[in-house]
Write a protein that holds these residues in place. Sequence first.
Motif, PDB file in Angstrom:
ATOM      1  N   PHE A  35      28.105 -28.879  39.746  1.00 23.11           N
ATOM      2  CA  PHE A  35      27.200 -27.714  40.100  1.00 23.11           C
ATOM      3  C   PHE A  35      25.685 -27.865  39.740  1.00 23.11           C
ATOM      4  CE2 PHE A  35      29.463 -26.044  36.217  1.00 23.11           C
ATOM      5  CZ  PHE A  35      28.338 -25.567  35.574  1.00 23.11           C
ATOM      6  N   ILE A  36      25.608 -28.797  38.567  1.00 23.09           N
ATOM      7  CA  ILE A  36      24.129 -28.806  38.289  1.00 23.09           C
ATOM      8  C   ILE A  36      23.127 -29.691  39.217  1.00 23.09           C
ATOM      9  CG2 ILE A  36      24.749 -28.741  35.842  1.00 23.09           C
ATOM     10  CD1 ILE A  36      24.082 -31.800  35.757  1.00 23.09           C
ATOM     11  N   GLU A  37      24.008 -30.515  40.263  1.00 21.02           N
ATOM     12  CA  GLU A  37      23.008 -31.164  40.984  1.00 21.02           C
ATOM     13  C   GLU A  37      22.425 -30.300  41.999  1.00 21.02           C
ATOM     14  OE1 GLU A  37      24.688 -34.989  42.287  1.00 21.02           O
ATOM     15  OE2 GLU A  37      26.587 -34.544  41.291  1.00 21.02           O
ATOM     16  N   LYS A  38      22.868 -29.049  42.341  1.00 26.36           N
ATOM     17  CA  LYS A  38      22.074 -28.225  43.228  1.00 26.36           C
ATOM     18  C   LYS A  38      21.032 -27.226  42.725  1.00 26.36           C
ATOM     19  CE  LYS A  38      26.482 -27.389  46.110  1.00 26.36           C
ATOM     20  NZ  LYS A  38      27.143 -26.713  46.728  1.00 26.36           N
ATOM     21  N   LEU A  39      20.152 -26.993  43.299  1.00 25.29           N
ATOM     22  CA  LEU A  39      18.941 -26.143  42.958  1.00 25.29           C
ATOM     23  C   LEU A  39      19.162 -25.060  41.835  1.00 25.29           C
ATOM     24  CD1 LEU A  39      15.738 -26.576  43.068  1.00 25.29           C
ATOM     25  CD2 LEU A  39      15.732 -24.567  44.720  1.00 25.29           C
ATOM     26  N   HIS A  40      18.805 -25.039  40.689  1.00 23.60           N
ATOM     27  CA  HIS A  40      19.135 -23.934  39.873  1.00 23.60           C
ATOM     28  C   HIS A  40      17.893 -23.843  38.691  1.00 23.60           C
ATOM     29  CE1 HIS A  40      20.837 -27.587  37.953  1.00 23.60           C
ATOM     30  NE2 HIS A  40      20.504 -26.919  37.052  1.00 23.60           N
ATOM     31  N   ARG A  41      18.048 -22.952  37.887  1.00 22.87           N
ATOM     32  CA  ARG A  41      17.216 -23.116  36.666  1.00 22.87           C
ATOM     33  C   ARG A  41      17.950 -22.578  35.373  1.00 22.87           C
ATOM     34  NH1 ARG A  41      11.663 -18.972  36.657  1.00 22.87           N
ATOM     35  NH2 ARG A  41      12.531 -17.355  37.954  1.00 22.87           N
ATOM     36  N   HIS A  42      17.452 -22.795  34.189  1.00 21.80           N
ATOM     37  CA  HIS A  42      18.236 -22.392  32.901  1.00 21.80           C
ATOM     38  C   HIS A  42      17.171 -21.570  32.100  1.00 21.80           C
ATOM     39  CE1 HIS A  42      19.344 -26.908  33.252  1.00 21.80           C
ATOM     40  NE2 HIS A  42      20.323 -26.186  33.764  1.00 21.80           N
ATOM     41  N   ASN A  43      17.922 -20.900  31.149  1.00 22.87           N
ATOM     42  CA  ASN A  43      17.240 -20.072  30.310  1.00 22.87           C
ATOM     43  C   ASN A  43      17.085 -20.699  28.994  1.00 22.87           C
ATOM     44  OD1 ASN A  43      19.898 -19.932  29.368  1.00 22.87           O
ATOM     45  ND2 ASN A  43      19.714 -17.596  29.136  1.00 22.87           N
ATOM     46  N   PHE A  44      17.329 -22.076  28.842  1.00 22.96           N
ATOM     47  CA  PHE A  44      17.181 -22.641  27.734  1.00 22.96           C
ATOM     48  C   PHE A  44      16.552 -24.144  27.993  1.00 22.96           C
ATOM     49  CE2 PHE A  44      21.202 -23.522  30.024  1.00 22.96           C
ATOM     50  CZ  PHE A  44      21.191 -24.687  30.335  1.00 22.96           C
ATOM     51  N   TYR A  45      15.964 -24.828  26.788  1.00 25.21           N
ATOM     52  CA  TYR A  45      15.719 -26.208  26.671  1.00 25.21           C
ATOM     53  C   TYR A  45      16.314 -27.071  27.220  1.00 25.21           C
ATOM     54  CZ  TYR A  45      11.305 -24.101  24.491  1.00 25.21           C
ATOM     55  OH  TYR A  45      10.265 -23.304  24.384  1.00 25.21           O
ATOM     56  N   LEU A  46      16.242 -28.227  27.909  1.00 24.39           N
ATOM     57  CA  LEU A  46      16.983 -29.246  28.138  1.00 24.39           C
ATOM     58  C   LEU A  46      16.437 -30.783  27.945  1.00 24.39           C
ATOM     59  CD1 LEU A  46      18.852 -29.558  31.420  1.00 24.39           C
ATOM     60  CD2 LEU A  46      17.147 -31.323  31.174  1.00 24.39           C
TER      61      LEU A  46
END
Length: 288
Positions: A35-46
């Motif tokens: 699922f990470i391949e689709k547009l999204h955002r995180h609340n953490f550092y990557l």
Amino acid sequence: MKQYPVYEIENFEQNIFYNNLYVNSFTEHLKKHHFIEKLHRHNFYLLVLFTNGTGKHTIDFDTFDITKGSLFLMQPGQIHSWKLSPDIDGYIVFYSKEIFNLHFKEKRIEHYPFFQSFKNNPEILLSDSEIGHLQPYFDLMIDESKNNKQYKRDKLLNLLDIIHIEITRIYSSETNQEKPIYNYKLKQFDELLEKYFKTEKSPSFYADKMAITLKHLNRIVKATVNKTVTELITQRVILESKRLMVERKLTINQIADELGFSSPNYFTKLFKKHEGINPKEFIKQMSN
């Protein structure tokens, strides 16, 4: 328009330390998290280092080519998506600001130069020798994550910080950073802008907060990122408006209101001047 998800570390398996740290090889990561391949955002550092394969990585509406040696450093809130070849591999680490800053106390994750919003080109392309230098630390992190020995948290976080230090040395040599006091002041402005950009659009507000003249603040910004204070404020506001347009089902009026504009028309004019298209045209492009 479709809403896009905001992922937390707890959304990912092999999560360590109460939803504050995650580390894996990229191949293993994709097996359970396509699922990470689709547009999204995180609340953490990557932090992602690719050691094999190709693809495209879109971050905050800019697209980067993925190749061997592509190193991506992302901050909380950035919106992104991937297009990856079947042979993709590398390393991926997620971590929260809290786990890092609480562990190191006097050192703050946001003070690393590659996590400064104004300077942040989220990609660094590493040479084979630089990959070879960093790779053992990622391998040690993955090995450590699989055991339950004493001081596991300390070792993982110290390995992560060694990676930060090594990346800083590469980053600093590439950008040839000078005038440490200017860089310190730029960090200060960055933190203030992140806190106040929705309500304060006046350059003099930030100069006053920093107890320096606006002329001096403009000199610092021009010398470090070759822009004006006004340009950086506008850049941050426009970026947030784009994120809001693709992430939440808000009208243009609601977005203008959330970003502190008294008039939706003024926001629309500013957006068009900066982007060359109006907000409705941008939303249509993203929908397509």
